[in-house]
Every structure is written in C-alpha cells, then in structure tokens.
Design an enzyme around this catalytic site. Structure first.
Site, PDB file in Angstrom:
ATOM      1  N   VAL A 150       0.073  39.474 -39.217  1.00 50.87           N
ATOM      2  CA  VAL A 150       0.541  40.033 -38.152  1.00 50.87           C
ATOM      3  C   VAL A 150      -0.529  41.030 -37.517  1.00 50.87           C
ATOM      4  O   VAL A 150      -1.322  41.688 -38.222  1.00 50.87           O
ATOM      5  CB  VAL A 150       1.928  40.995 -38.613  1.00 50.87           C
ATOM      6  CG1 VAL A 150       1.717  42.057 -39.518  1.00 50.87           C
ATOM      7  CG2 VAL A 150       2.520  41.401 -37.302  1.00 50.87           C
ATOM      8  N   CYS A 151      -0.536  40.785 -36.383  1.00 50.54           N
ATOM      9  CA  CYS A 151      -1.335  41.955 -35.460  1.00 50.54           C
ATOM     10  C   CYS A 151      -0.439  42.418 -34.314  1.00 50.54           C
ATOM     11  O   CYS A 151       0.993  42.522 -34.474  1.00 50.54           O
ATOM     12  CB  CYS A 151      -2.625  41.204 -34.925  1.00 50.54           C
ATOM     13  SG  CYS A 151      -2.321  39.820 -33.878  1.00 50.54           S
ATOM     14  N   GLN A 152      -0.988  42.555 -33.184  1.00 56.12           N
ATOM     15  CA  GLN A 152      -0.022  43.140 -32.071  1.00 56.12           C
ATOM     16  C   GLN A 152       0.860  41.888 -31.483  1.00 56.12           C
ATOM     17  O   GLN A 152       1.902  42.205 -30.954  1.00 56.12           O
ATOM     18  CB  GLN A 152      -0.644  43.810 -31.257  1.00 56.12           C
ATOM     19  CG  GLN A 152      -0.001  44.888 -30.215  1.00 56.12           C
ATOM     20  CD  GLN A 152       1.080  45.698 -30.844  1.00 56.12           C
ATOM     21  OE1 GLN A 152       0.487  46.381 -31.755  1.00 56.12           O
ATOM     22  NE2 GLN A 152       2.147  45.872 -30.317  1.00 56.12           N
TER      23      GLN A 152
END
Length: 114
Positions: free
Chosen positions: A74-76
């Site tokens: 997950v990232c932004q």
C-alpha cells in the site's frame, strides 16, 4: 497457444490487485500490510498493524518480512505500491497491491492510526 495469449502473458502482472475491504480481510487472516510511503506520509496516518518500509529501502530491507506470509502493498494512491508488489513477486513472495492505496482505504471508512 496463440500469439495474443502468449503476448498478454508476457505483460501480465505477477501480483493481484485488490480493494480496501479485501486488503483488510487478508491482513486479518495473517497477511502483512506493507506501507511503502515515505516517513512523513506514514506519520500522517496509516492502517493499524501495517509495517512501514519506504519503497526506496525495500530491496535492502525485504528480509524483514517474514517468509511464508502473503504481503499486501500500500502507498498513497497505488502507484508506488505496485512497484513494490512487482519487486516482491520477483522475489517469490505471494503479493497483492491495494488499488487506490490509503486514499481507497480511507474512502472505505477503514481505521487509520496516527
């Protein structure tokens, strides 16, 4: 095998793309939720029980991820985590990428820890 089938297999992603609810379910089932954002993004808010390894450090620190457990990256927004998912898949890991990243997690009303 047709040329089209061969060609599509050549460019297929070596990981799954999932939504926020499935990411949370996988995490509850023992998968590692791996947040690859930068430190200031992590500190602004992250999923509970997520692990933090910024994308730029992943190749040097991937051994910190326990073997035999699935990983959800997950990232932004889902772009950097897709890079992380591809890298981990090439290392033989079972991996999925959270489409939409923390933006999707937040829109789904899932908890965020600061």
């Amino acid at each position: 095998m047709s040329f089209t089938t061969w060609l599509s297999g050549l460019f297929a992603k070596p990981y799954r793309t999932i939504g926020a609810a499935e990411a949370q379910e996988l995490q509850r089932g023992g998968a590692i939720l791996l947040d690859v954002r930068e430190k200031h993004e992590w500190q602004a808010g992250h999923a509970p029980k997520a692990r933090h390894i910024p994308l730029g450090q992943l190749s040097a620190r991937s051994a910190e991820l326990p073997a035999g457990r699935a990983v959800v990256t997950v990232c932004q927004s889902g772009m950097r985590s897709a890079q992380a998912a591809r890298y981990l898949a090439t290392q033989g890991r079972e991996v999925a990428n959270l489409s939409g990243g923390m933006n999707a997690w937040s829109r789904a009303g899932l908890p965020i820890t600061r």
